[in-house]
Each structure stands twice: as C-alpha cells, then as structure tokens.
Design a protein around this motif. Structure first.
Motif, PDB file in Angstrom:
ATOM      1  N   SER A 223      38.005  27.657  27.927  1.00 53.01           N
ATOM      2  CA  SER A 223      37.261  28.790  27.288  1.00 53.01           C
ATOM      3  C   SER A 223      35.677  27.781  28.220  1.00 53.01           C
ATOM      4  O   SER A 223      35.288  26.490  27.828  1.00 53.01           O
ATOM      5  CB  SER A 223      36.948  28.144  26.293  1.00 53.01           C
ATOM      6  N   PHE A 224      34.630  28.965  27.760  1.00 55.38           N
ATOM      7  CA  PHE A 224      33.046  27.968  28.507  1.00 55.38           C
ATOM      8  C   PHE A 224      31.701  28.361  27.043  1.00 55.38           C
ATOM      9  O   PHE A 224      32.492  29.545  27.168  1.00 55.38           O
ATOM     10  CB  PHE A 224      32.843  28.338  29.886  1.00 55.38           C
ATOM     11  N   MET A 225      31.237  28.061  27.385  1.00 53.96           N
ATOM     12  CA  MET A 225      30.035  28.570  26.456  1.00 53.96           C
ATOM     13  C   MET A 225      28.945  29.072  26.866  1.00 53.96           C
ATOM     14  O   MET A 225      28.661  27.542  27.601  1.00 53.96           O
ATOM     15  CB  MET A 225      29.574  27.513  24.813  1.00 53.96           C
ATOM     16  N   GLN A 226      28.343  29.531  26.626  1.00 55.86           N
ATOM     17  CA  GLN A 226      26.756  29.767  27.404  1.00 55.86           C
ATOM     18  C   GLN A 226      25.836  29.764  26.543  1.00 55.86           C
ATOM     19  O   GLN A 226      25.993  30.775  24.879  1.00 55.86           O
ATOM     20  CB  GLN A 226      26.777  31.297  27.749  1.00 55.86           C
ATOM     21  N   ASP A 227      24.748  29.433  26.584  1.00 58.66           N
ATOM     22  CA  ASP A 227      23.494  29.273  26.058  1.00 58.66           C
ATOM     23  C   ASP A 227      23.105  30.054  25.377  1.00 58.66           C
ATOM     24  O   ASP A 227      21.453  30.264  24.483  1.00 58.66           O
ATOM     25  CB  ASP A 227      22.643  27.588  25.786  1.00 58.66           C
ATOM     26  N   TRP A 228      22.857  31.462  25.897  1.00 55.07           N
ATOM     27  CA  TRP A 228      22.093  32.576  26.047  1.00 55.07           C
ATOM     28  C   TRP A 228      22.169  33.768  25.094  1.00 55.07           C
ATOM     29  O   TRP A 228      21.526  34.978  25.107  1.00 55.07           O
ATOM     30  CB  TRP A 228      21.750  32.902  28.264  1.00 55.07           C
ATOM     31  N   GLY A 229      23.378  33.547  24.420  1.00 54.52           N
ATOM     32  CA  GLY A 229      23.320  34.490  23.215  1.00 54.52           C
ATOM     33  C   GLY A 229      25.140  35.316  23.741  1.00 54.52           C
ATOM     34  O   GLY A 229      25.451  34.533  24.696  1.00 54.52           O
ATOM     35  N   PRO A 230      25.266  36.531  23.734  1.00 58.44           N
ATOM     36  CA  PRO A 230      26.353  37.419  24.306  1.00 58.44           C
ATOM     37  C   PRO A 230      26.535  37.625  25.700  1.00 58.44           C
ATOM     38  O   PRO A 230      25.867  37.344  26.840  1.00 58.44           O
ATOM     39  CB  PRO A 230      26.255  38.672  23.538  1.00 58.44           C
ATOM     40  N   ILE A 231      27.489  37.598  26.187  1.00 56.43           N
ATOM     41  CA  ILE A 231      28.401  37.661  27.486  1.00 56.43           C
ATOM     42  C   ILE A 231      27.968  39.590  27.435  1.00 56.43           C
ATOM     43  O   ILE A 231      28.594  40.046  27.171  1.00 56.43           O
ATOM     44  CB  ILE A 231      29.962  37.184  27.580  1.00 56.43           C
ATOM     45  N   THR A 232      27.478  39.606  28.687  1.00 57.55           N
ATOM     46  CA  THR A 232      26.973  40.854  28.947  1.00 57.55           C
ATOM     47  C   THR A 232      27.757  41.176  30.077  1.00 57.55           C
ATOM     48  O   THR A 232      28.385  42.542  29.594  1.00 57.55           O
ATOM     49  CB  THR A 232      25.661  41.562  29.312  1.00 57.55           C
ATOM     50  N   SER A 233      28.524  40.029  30.856  1.00 60.51           N
ATOM     51  CA  SER A 233      29.266  40.936  32.024  1.00 60.51           C
ATOM     52  C   SER A 233      29.779  39.457  32.516  1.00 60.51           C
ATOM     53  O   SER A 233      28.692  38.794  32.099  1.00 60.51           O
ATOM     54  CB  SER A 233      28.307  40.830  33.260  1.00 60.51           C
ATOM     55  N   LEU A 234      30.452  39.696  33.089  1.00 57.89           N
ATOM     56  CA  LEU A 234      31.826  39.079  33.495  1.00 57.89           C
ATOM     57  C   LEU A 234      32.902  39.541  34.931  1.00 57.89           C
ATOM     58  O   LEU A 234      32.641  40.489  35.052  1.00 57.89           O
ATOM     59  CB  LEU A 234      33.101  39.324  32.725  1.00 57.89           C
ATOM     60  N   ALA A 235      32.235  38.605  35.622  1.00 60.90           N
ATOM     61  CA  ALA A 235      32.285  38.551  37.322  1.00 60.90           C
ATOM     62  C   ALA A 235      33.262  37.621  37.815  1.00 60.90           C
ATOM     63  O   ALA A 235      32.723  37.039  37.974  1.00 60.90           O
ATOM     64  CB  ALA A 235      31.623  39.272  38.358  1.00 60.90           C
ATOM     65  N   PHE A 236      34.977  37.809  38.731  1.00 64.91           N
ATOM     66  CA  PHE A 236      35.225  36.428  39.883  1.00 64.91           C
ATOM     67  C   PHE A 236      35.446  37.233  40.469  1.00 64.91           C
ATOM     68  O   PHE A 236      35.371  37.867  41.657  1.00 64.91           O
ATOM     69  CB  PHE A 236      37.113  36.546  38.671  1.00 64.91           C
ATOM     70  N   ARG A 237      35.468  35.831  41.454  1.00 62.96           N
ATOM     71  CA  ARG A 237      34.887  35.972  42.076  1.00 62.96           C
ATOM     72  C   ARG A 237      36.154  35.758  43.117  1.00 62.96           C
ATOM     73  O   ARG A 237      37.378  34.743  43.270  1.00 62.96           O
ATOM     74  CB  ARG A 237      34.193  34.543  43.628  1.00 62.96           C
ATOM     75  N   THR A 238      36.314  36.742  44.247  1.00 59.06           N
ATOM     76  CA  THR A 238      37.862  36.815  45.660  1.00 59.06           C
ATOM     77  C   THR A 238      38.111  36.111  46.907  1.00 59.06           C
ATOM     78  O   THR A 238      39.228  36.745  47.283  1.00 59.06           O
ATOM     79  CB  THR A 238      38.015  37.838  45.038  1.00 59.06           C
ATOM     80  N   ASP A 239      37.091  35.525  47.161  1.00 64.80           N
ATOM     81  CA  ASP A 239      36.785  35.306  48.374  1.00 64.80           C
ATOM     82  C   ASP A 239      37.298  33.477  48.447  1.00 64.80           C
ATOM     83  O   ASP A 239      37.620  32.810  49.805  1.00 64.80           O
ATOM     84  CB  ASP A 239      35.828  35.414  49.709  1.00 64.80           C
ATOM     85  N   GLY A 240      38.386  33.026  47.399  1.00 67.80           N
ATOM     86  CA  GLY A 240      38.189  31.333  47.902  1.00 67.80           C
ATOM     87  C   GLY A 240      38.313  30.985  46.571  1.00 67.80           C
ATOM     88  O   GLY A 240      38.488  30.335  45.902  1.00 67.80           O
ATOM     89  N   PRO A 241      36.892  30.675  46.842  1.00 65.76           N
ATOM     90  CA  PRO A 241      36.236  29.394  45.435  1.00 65.76           C
ATOM     91  C   PRO A 241      36.701  30.895  44.106  1.00 65.76           C
ATOM     92  O   PRO A 241      36.328  31.469  43.245  1.00 65.76           O
ATOM     93  CB  PRO A 241      34.957  29.183  45.521  1.00 65.76           C
ATOM     94  N   PRO A 242      37.514  29.485  43.026  1.00 67.85           N
ATOM     95  CA  PRO A 242      37.425  29.848  42.032  1.00 67.85           C
ATOM     96  C   PRO A 242      36.233  30.267  40.614  1.00 67.85           C
ATOM     97  O   PRO A 242      35.935  28.468  39.982  1.00 67.85           O
ATOM     98  CB  PRO A 242      38.860  29.055  41.457  1.00 67.85           C
ATOM     99  N   ILE A 243      35.761  31.045  40.888  1.00 67.92           N
ATOM    100  CA  ILE A 243      34.333  30.726  40.621  1.00 67.92           C
ATOM    101  C   ILE A 243      34.734  32.305  39.398  1.00 67.92           C
ATOM    102  O   ILE A 243      34.557  33.397  39.993  1.00 67.92           O
ATOM    103  CB  ILE A 243      33.359  31.126  41.316  1.00 67.92           C
ATOM    104  N   VAL A 244      34.190  32.310  38.231  1.00 65.74           N
ATOM    105  CA  VAL A 244      33.068  33.091  37.672  1.00 65.74           C
ATOM    106  C   VAL A 244      31.786  32.888  36.969  1.00 65.74           C
ATOM    107  O   VAL A 244      31.403  32.207  36.800  1.00 65.74           O
ATOM    108  CB  VAL A 244      34.636  33.334  36.439  1.00 65.74           C
ATOM    109  N   ALA A 245      31.523  34.620  37.257  1.00 61.87           N
ATOM    110  CA  ALA A 245      30.047  34.225  36.706  1.00 61.87           C
ATOM    111  C   ALA A 245      29.769  35.306  35.677  1.00 61.87           C
ATOM    112  O   ALA A 245      30.557  36.309  35.317  1.00 61.87           O
ATOM    113  CB  ALA A 245      29.293  35.419  37.943  1.00 61.87           C
ATOM    114  N   SER A 246      28.689  34.821  34.889  1.00 55.29           N
ATOM    115  CA  SER A 246      28.455  35.592  33.425  1.00 55.29           C
ATOM    116  C   SER A 246      27.377  36.284  33.576  1.00 55.29           C
ATOM    117  O   SER A 246      26.464  35.074  34.050  1.00 55.29           O
ATOM    118  CB  SER A 246      28.439  34.343  32.645  1.00 55.29           C
ATOM    119  N   GLY A 247      26.835  37.205  32.776  1.00 54.28           N
ATOM    120  CA  GLY A 247      25.363  37.514  32.575  1.00 54.28           C
ATOM    121  C   GLY A 247      25.241  37.320  30.442  1.00 54.28           C
ATOM    122  O   GLY A 247      26.250  37.523  29.738  1.00 54.28           O
ATOM    123  N   SER A 248      23.499  37.716  31.112  1.00 55.87           N
ATOM    124  CA  SER A 248      23.082  37.240  29.877  1.00 55.87           C
ATOM    125  C   SER A 248      22.245  38.225  29.653  1.00 55.87           C
ATOM    126  O   SER A 248      21.466  39.155  29.822  1.00 55.87           O
ATOM    127  CB  SER A 248      22.873  35.526  29.369  1.00 55.87           C
TER     128      SER A 248
END
Length: 890
Positions: A223-248
């Motif tokens: 789990s991760f904690m974002q300091d900018w309020g609710p999570i508005t969007s999530l996106a997982f990168r699928t081209d190799g690196p295990p990265i997830v992007a979160s919007g605020s």
C-alpha cells in the motif's frame, strides 16, 4: 419581419473545447492499429487519435450533459441522466437503454453486455444488441453505495464492485450470486483498476491510500499513501517497468515503483484541476490524462529515473474567456484572455496552429525558482481584463499589452515566442490603489497608451518599456475612471473617455487637449474603426452612440438592449456595428441607415465579440462556457435581404454551434469490422453525352503503333552466348586408354523443336470471350481481358484474329462490333482509338477484300466522325474562352 433567428449569421463551430470532469475512455482500433481517446464535452463527446491528438469524430448531442463514458471494440457508451446510449462510428446513436430511475454515474462494457450503476443503488446488466435487461441488482446506498466497478482479468462473468463505505463485493452476473465480500480498509473506494498481474487489483480510496490487493487470496500485497487527497485515477504501466500512476484532486500525478515499494517521482500541476482520468497505453510508455481544466495530455516516459515529460497536448481555457480579439489581418487567429489568467491563441484553420502564451507571473526570474520552495500561486498574475495587440512590429518586440485585475502595472506579451514579455508598464508616482482599466497599441506598433482608474492616461514605448509622458493637466486626463482609449491610423489623435461622461480628443504628439464632447450617460466601453473614423461608445443606460472623429459629433444613436453592453465590434468595411449584451442578444446595427438589421438570442449571455478582418466569421465568448463560438457571415455566400427591424421585434433563439471534425483529421474511426461497401462508388459514366477515359497508364496504349520500332531498338547487338560449362571432375570412360566421356543428351534436347498443329490451333481466352460476345452482345469480358494485357501481348492477341493466325473472319467482325459498342457508350475513349488503330494496321489489307467487314468499318467511321465533331466543338469553345480571358482587358 417574423422572428426566425438570424438572417445574417449562422452557427459554424466552436473552438477550444476538449475535455471536462468526466474520465476519458480509451479504444484500440485493430483495423487502423491506433489508439483513440474519447472525452466528454457537455452533451456530446469527442474522439481524438492519441498519435496526433487530432479530432476525428464528434458525436451527436444527447438531451443532457454526459455523466460518464465507456467504450469497447465496437461501440461507445454514454450516460446522461437516467438514459444510457450506445454510439456507432463514434457519432450516431444506435441503441438506447431505458430502465434506471436515478442518474447513471458508472458504466462498464463486458463482452456482449453492459453494466450500469446509478445513484439510487441499482446495478443493471444490459444485453448490448437487444437492449434488454439481463440482470438487475439493488443495493442499499446507506450500507453499500456503489462507487467503482471493474472486471477482473480472466474472471469469467465476474464483476468487482467497490462502495463508498469501503467494502468490496465480487459478483457473478450470469448466476446472480455474491461470491465474496471484502471487508475493505475503512475508507471509501474511489477507483478500481486491474493490474498486469492476474488476481491483483489496484484500489484507490478517499483518504489517499493506494492498496495493491490479491482478490483470490484476499491478501494485501502493498500500500502507498498519497498526501494530496482522494485518489481520482489509477493506471498501471504495461510495457515493462512495474509502475503505477495515481491522480489527485489538485492536478498532481504520483508514480510509484511496485518492486521497491516507494515513490519514484511526482509531476505537480500536471493539470490545473483534478485529474479526471489517467490511462497507460498497452505496451507503450505513454500516459494519457484528462481533467476538468479542458485539457488532454499525453506523457512519455523516456527520462532517467522514471520521470515523464509532456509529449503532446490539447488544451483550452480552464475558466470562461472574457475578452477575445482577432490577431492579424488574415482573420485566422483569435486571441483570448480567460478567467484562468491565461492568454491563448486559437486558430480557425486547424488545431495544430493553436498557441498558449501561458500564465502571467509577477517576476519571471522568481518563477524559475518556484521549484526551490516558493508557492506556485503566489507568483501568478490575476486574470486579464483588457488587452490590445498589433502585428506591425511583433517580430521586433512585444506586440501585446494586457491589463490585469486589481493591478496598476500592465504586462507585455510576445506572440511569436508565445511567452510573457519583459516589461511591466507602470506609471511613476501613481496612487497605490489605482488599477489599469484600458489599453491601446498604436497602429505603428511603437507605443502603448494605458488608462487607469485614477484618471491617468500614460504613454509608453514598447521597445524599451519606458514611460514617455501622460495626458492632461496635473497628470490627470479624466475626473474618474478611464473607460476607453483609442488612437487613429496616422497617430495624430488620441481619444479617451471616462466615467465623467466626457469624450476627449488629444493631439497624440503634443498630448494637448483639442476638444471634448459631453455624452448623454457614462460610457462603459469604446471601440474605434480606424479606416472609417467611426467611434462607437456603449453607455451605461444600455444605449449606443457613434461619433465621427472627423466632425467630432454624434452621428448615430441606437437603443434596444435591455442589459449591460459587454462588447462590440465593427465589420471590416465599417458598415455594421455588432453588439452583445447581458440580455443574451447579439444585435447588428447598420450605420448608413441607422437601423437595427439583425438580432437573435443565445442561451448564454455573450461577454465578448470580434469580427474577422476578412468579414467571414464572427467570434463570440459566453458566460460559463469555455469555448469560442464562430458564426458564418451569410452575406459572403450570397445575397442577404436586410430590412430595418421594428422596435418591438422579438428575436428568436439561435443554437450555439458545436464542434466539427472536418477541419482537422481526414481519417475517420470506422468500426473494426465495418465493411467498405458503404464507401462512395463513382459512377462508370456520368452521362450518355460524355466520354470517359480508361485511366490506364499511357504505356499500355500509347506505344501500340510503335511496337516494331521499340522491338528493333531493344534488340540485342549480339546473341547471348552460354558459357562453357565443365564439371569439376571430368568423367572418363573405363579402359586401358583414358578417354573422356561425352555428355548424354537430355530429354529436352532430344525433343523436336517443331510444334505440331494441335498446339497452334488452341484458342486463347480472349478469342473465346470474343466468340461468346457474338451471342450475348456484351463486350465487357473481352475488353477486361485486353485491359490486363501489355502492349506485346495485346499485339499477339489482335494478330491471332486473322484466319492465317488461327482465327476467323467472324472474329474480325466481332472485334469491330466491340469497338463500336465502346464508342457508342463513350467509355474507355482512349483505348478504343488505340485498339482500332493497331487493328487496322494489322488487318486492313485483308479487311478491304471483305464487303461485310467494309460496311461495318464505314458505320464505325461515321460514329468516329460524329464523336470527334462534338469533342472538337467543346475544345474550340474552351480554347476561345481561354484565349479571350488571357488577352482581353478585364
């Protein structure tokens, strides 16, 4: 005159609308091999290709604003209110789904089914093709308010629902059974997103926590904690690196590493408002985001450390524009200042020519240090209230001057560099509570005249930014707020007006007052048409006054508006004055006749108006609308009968124009399995009196009469000699005396070179088709065969028609009939003449001895003469007309 809308203007399209708060939907087109992003804009949605972010389709309007969109392989689904609609070809509604009693806020396509959830707790599974309700589930919003939906990958007929209370439920929509309930994490679920790993789901919560959860084992992996309020969007990168992007909600994007379980990087202020949606393209290092700031952005991850940079974007104003003006003399660019503080340029030709001059800053040097701890908002200037632009010297120095809300200093902007200039124009020794209210750049582009709320009117040099003086005694031009400034074409006069009800005429160079004119009311704004010398003033009593600056007298007065007049503009010839007011009307006044000639209503009050210098478009900006609307001038397309409208004229409502995709991308996103049968097919023959060419290459028919010369020219000088081939090991005959063995003759060499008569007597496919044409009367089949033949093969086919070549006299007559039918129909005109010329060259001697063939050739000759006579008359007429236009003195 009956109320029937505008007789002078018609809605064309709107500029600068790209996205709103609704999350986008992403599609991949198998046939085009391209990704498309679908964004909602009001009551319709737009489709852009991700490759260039060019708009390729605009949907038809729905009854209400779109609340959510979703897309699958074939259709786009949009929900407005209680209605869910399916769109084909990204435009047309092909199915409507009725059944919800509350507003729909979630959509999820799943194969041949569509799942929708409303605010009342109903979740309905629809059959996409028939529109029937397959399954209906009801949840109590007090205990389980559905806030997110997703389909876990490889989970057949399974749907995972998230609630605002925090719990999750896994349902089988085929058997209508609840499979499992997840307790949650004591926070409302805002986003559910499938990860690249099977059974692993990303969960975004209202507290800013991101949970990576295994739904098969019901185990939280990290789990991760974002300091900018609710999570508005999530996106997982699928081209190799295990990265997830979160919007605020603040417009920031955070990137998290799933292997090291830490924050990789963050992009602050990626959008001006909340991140509505974020999606990684499958197998590509590209992230597509959209937000309520009217922007679509594509980010590419090609930097060290896993950071991203902006690759391409389409963005308009994030707050309604307040002032619009055409920039330049071609009428192709519109400068717009909005409540968001930005200054932007929109092109009426293509979106790729749009420019964003950015947001003004208090100090550009301090702005570069904002990453070192300074607050982002502290350095930004407030919104622009008025601006003036000139193109005369914009390549040498700044050509735009703008006044800002509650600020005395005016800023300069450079249109070519698309940035704010270096000068802040502020009068020396002025009051601190004064603010700049009006601005004008001279026609030469060297000076800027700025008026302020304390009554000062100052002049500045744009190249150096230095103060060059002020108008009036005691450094005060008016006893009140300066409401408008204008300068004439030759820089001889400066005209100013203020809240003291006075219009003053100043000598530009000496800055001395020449004359002043008392108005009937306090002026609100002023507009000068430099070419005609007509000055229009909008007064606070909702009337208009037109002053001739040569005679310095009021020559026209207009009354009819029932609200504050927000803006006005002249037509290029100075004949019309177009005004907009808070009564939601656009009125066109004819200055020579002094009457109202056009008036219509719009749904939203217009706040800005500008007519193109070429007179083809009228641009308007409206309250609570982010776009700039273009209206076509009908008088340029044809005669328009304009009559004076009566005083009690009741205007009709005109619909605001929408977006069109015709000016941008030529390709369309047709459906993947859509056939090409619907494409337009050109007619084979437009008219019986016309002739049509074959469109074959000239080498197919132009060289038919010169085949002998071509063969002679291409004949080799010496015959090709085969090289002496000797085996690596020479074979010998066994015996006492060594002798080399002679090579045995092959079967091909022993075969006779003389062909038998049976081979020569075989008929070709063309001859067989020609024989069948004698019976059927249709010459299409043999003609198609000849079109596929090259010049040499065609010569062989025509030679074989004679009896000595294996043919017959009937075949010669059949060929003449085929040419006659081609000339009668007017099709393949060039081929008919080329084939006939070669045919006569080969067989004219034998045909001259046959009376039947000669009669057929005589009929064909008369048809040829008639056809050429008609063509020659058309050619002669065209040549005469062309020679006349080239030589006549027009």
């Amino acid at each position: 005159m009956p109320a029937g809308g505008s007789s002078l203007f018609s809605g064309f399209r709107v500029l600068g609308l790209y996205s709103n708060h609704v999350p986008h939907a992403l599609r991949y087109h198998l046939k085009h091999r391209e990704f498309y992003v679908v964004t909602a804009v009001g009551r319709s949605f737009h489709t852009f290709n991700v490759n260039r972010l060019g708009i390729v389709a605009v949907s038809n309007c729905l009854p209400d604003d779109i609340a959510c969109v979703a897309a699958d392989r074939m259709l786009v689904f949009a929900a407005c209110g209680r209605l869910v609609s399916a769109f084909a070809r990204n435009k047309e509604v092909v199915m409507r789904y009725h059944g919800h009693e509350q507003e729909v806020h979630l959509l999820l396509p799943l194969g041949d089914q569509l799942i929708s959830a409303d605010s009342g707790g109903d979740v309905i599974v629809w059959d996409v093709q028939s529109g029937d309700v397959y399954l209906r589930l009801h949840f109590d919003p007090a205990t389980f308010d559905v806030s997110a939906m997703m389909h876990p990958s490889t989970y057949l007929n399974k749907v995972l629902l998230g609630s605002s209370q925090g719990a999750l439920q896994l349902w089988n929509i085929k058997t209508s059974k609840l499979l499992f309930t997840f307790a949650g994490w004591s926070a409302g679920v805002t986003v559910l997103q499938q990860s690249p790993a099977v059974d692993v789901v990303g969960v975004g919560t209202a507290t800013g926590r991101i949970i990576i959860h295994n739904i098969r084992l019901d185990e939280t992996l990290m789990s991760f904690m974002q300091d900018w309020g609710p999570i508005t969007s999530l996106a997982f990168r699928t081209d190799g690196p295990p990265i997830v992007a979160s919007g605020s909600p603040q417009g920031h994007i955070a990137l998290w590493d799933l292997e090291r379980r830490q924050l990789v990087t963050q992009h602050r202020h990626a959008h001006r408002t909340a991140i509505a949606g974020a999606t990684f393209l499958h197998g590509e290092p590209l992230l597509v985001t959209n937000g309520a700031d009217n922007a679509i952005k594509v980010w590419i991850f090609d930097q060290e450390g896993g950071g991203a940079r902006l690759l391409r974007s389409r963005q308009g104003h994030s707050a309604p524009p307040t002032t619009i003006r055409h920039h330049g003399n071609d009428g192709k660019n519109i400068l717009s200042a909005g409540q968001d503080g930005t200054l932007q340029s929109f092109s009426t030709v293509h979106e790729r020519f749009n420019k964003s001059l950015g947001h003004g800053s208090v100090n550009k040097k301090k702005e570069k240090k904002k990453k070192k701890g300074l607050t982002y908002e502290e350095l930004r200037l407030p919104a622009i209230t008025a601006f003036s632009s000139a193109v005369t010297r914009q390549s040498d120095w700044d050509g735009i001057v703008a006044c800002h809300r509650d600020r005395l200093a005016s800023t300069t902007w450079n249109y070519q560099r698309c940035t704010m200039g270096a000068h802040h124009l502020q009068p020396p020794g002025s009051r601190r509570d004064a603010i700049a209210t009006a601005v004008e750049i001279t026609s030469c582009g060297n000076f800027a005249v700025i008026g302020s709320s304390c009554g000062r009117v100052d002049i500045y040099n744009l190249q150096s930014g230095l103060h060059r003086g002020c108008y009036g005694n005691n450094e005060k031009a008016h006893n009140g707020v300066v409401r408008g400034i204008a300068t004439d074409t030759l820089n001889q006069l400066t005209l100013t007006t203020g809240s003291d009800w006075l219009l003053k005429f100043w000598r530009f160079k000496t800055r001395k007052l020449e004359e002043e004119l008392k108005l009937s009311a306090a002026p609100a704004s002023m507009k000068l048409h430099r070419e005609s010398g007509m000055l229009a003033l909008a007064l606070d009593d909702f009337t208009l006054a037109v002053v001739d600056i040569e005679t310095r007298r009021v020559v026209r007065r207009f009354a009819g508006h029932h609200g504050n007049i927000n803006d006005m503009t002249f037509s290029p010839d100075g004949r019309w004055l177009v005004t907009v007011a808070m009564d939601c009307t656009l009125r066109t006044w004819d200055l020579p006749s002094g009457s109202l000639v056009d008036c219509f209503l719009v749904a939203m009050a217009p706040v800005g108006v500008s007519m193109s210098p070429t007179g083809d478009f009228l641009a308007t900006a409206h309250v609570d609308s982010l776009g700039i609307y273009l209206w076509t001038n009908k008088s340029l397309c044809g005669p328009v009968g304009l009559r004076p409208l009566p005083a009690d004229y009741q205007p009709a409502v005109e619909t605001l124009p929408g977006v069109t995709a015709e000016e941008t991308e030529q390709e369309v996103t047709s459906e993947e399995e859509e056939d090409d049968d619907d494409a337009y097919q050109s007619a084979e023959q437009l008219g019986a009196e016309l002739v049509t060419l074959s469109l074959l290459p000239e080498s197919r028919w132009k060289s038919l009469l010169h085949l002998d010369e071509i063969k002679k020219r291409n004949k080799p000088v010496a015959p090709a000699a085969a090289p002496a081939a000797a085996p690596f090991f020479l074979p010998t005959v066994p015996g006492l005396t060594p002798r080399f063995a002679t090579p045995a003759q092959t079967e091909q060499e022993t075969q006779s070179k003389v062909l038998n008569w049976g081979v020569l007597s075989q008929r070709s496919e063309f001859i067989c088709a020609l024989e069948s044409a004698l019976n059927t009367g249709s010459c299409e089949s043999p003609l198609h065969l000849l079109k596929d033949c090259g010049p040499a093969a065609l010569s062989v086919e025509l030679t074989s028609l004679a009896p000595e070549g294996g043919g017959a006299k009937e075949l010669l007559l059949a060929f003449i009939q085929m040419i006659d039918s081609m000339l009668a129909g007017g099709r393949d005109f060039d081929l008919a003449h080329a084939y006939l010329a070669l045919f006569l060259k080969l067989h004219l001697r034998s045909l001259s001895q046959d009376t039947v063939a000669m009669e057929a050739l005589l009929r064909l000759s008369s048809r040829l003469e008639m056809g050429w006579a008609e063509l020659r008359a058309s050619f002669d007429q065209s040549l005469c007309l062309l020679s006349y236009t080239k030589s006549a003195l027009l």
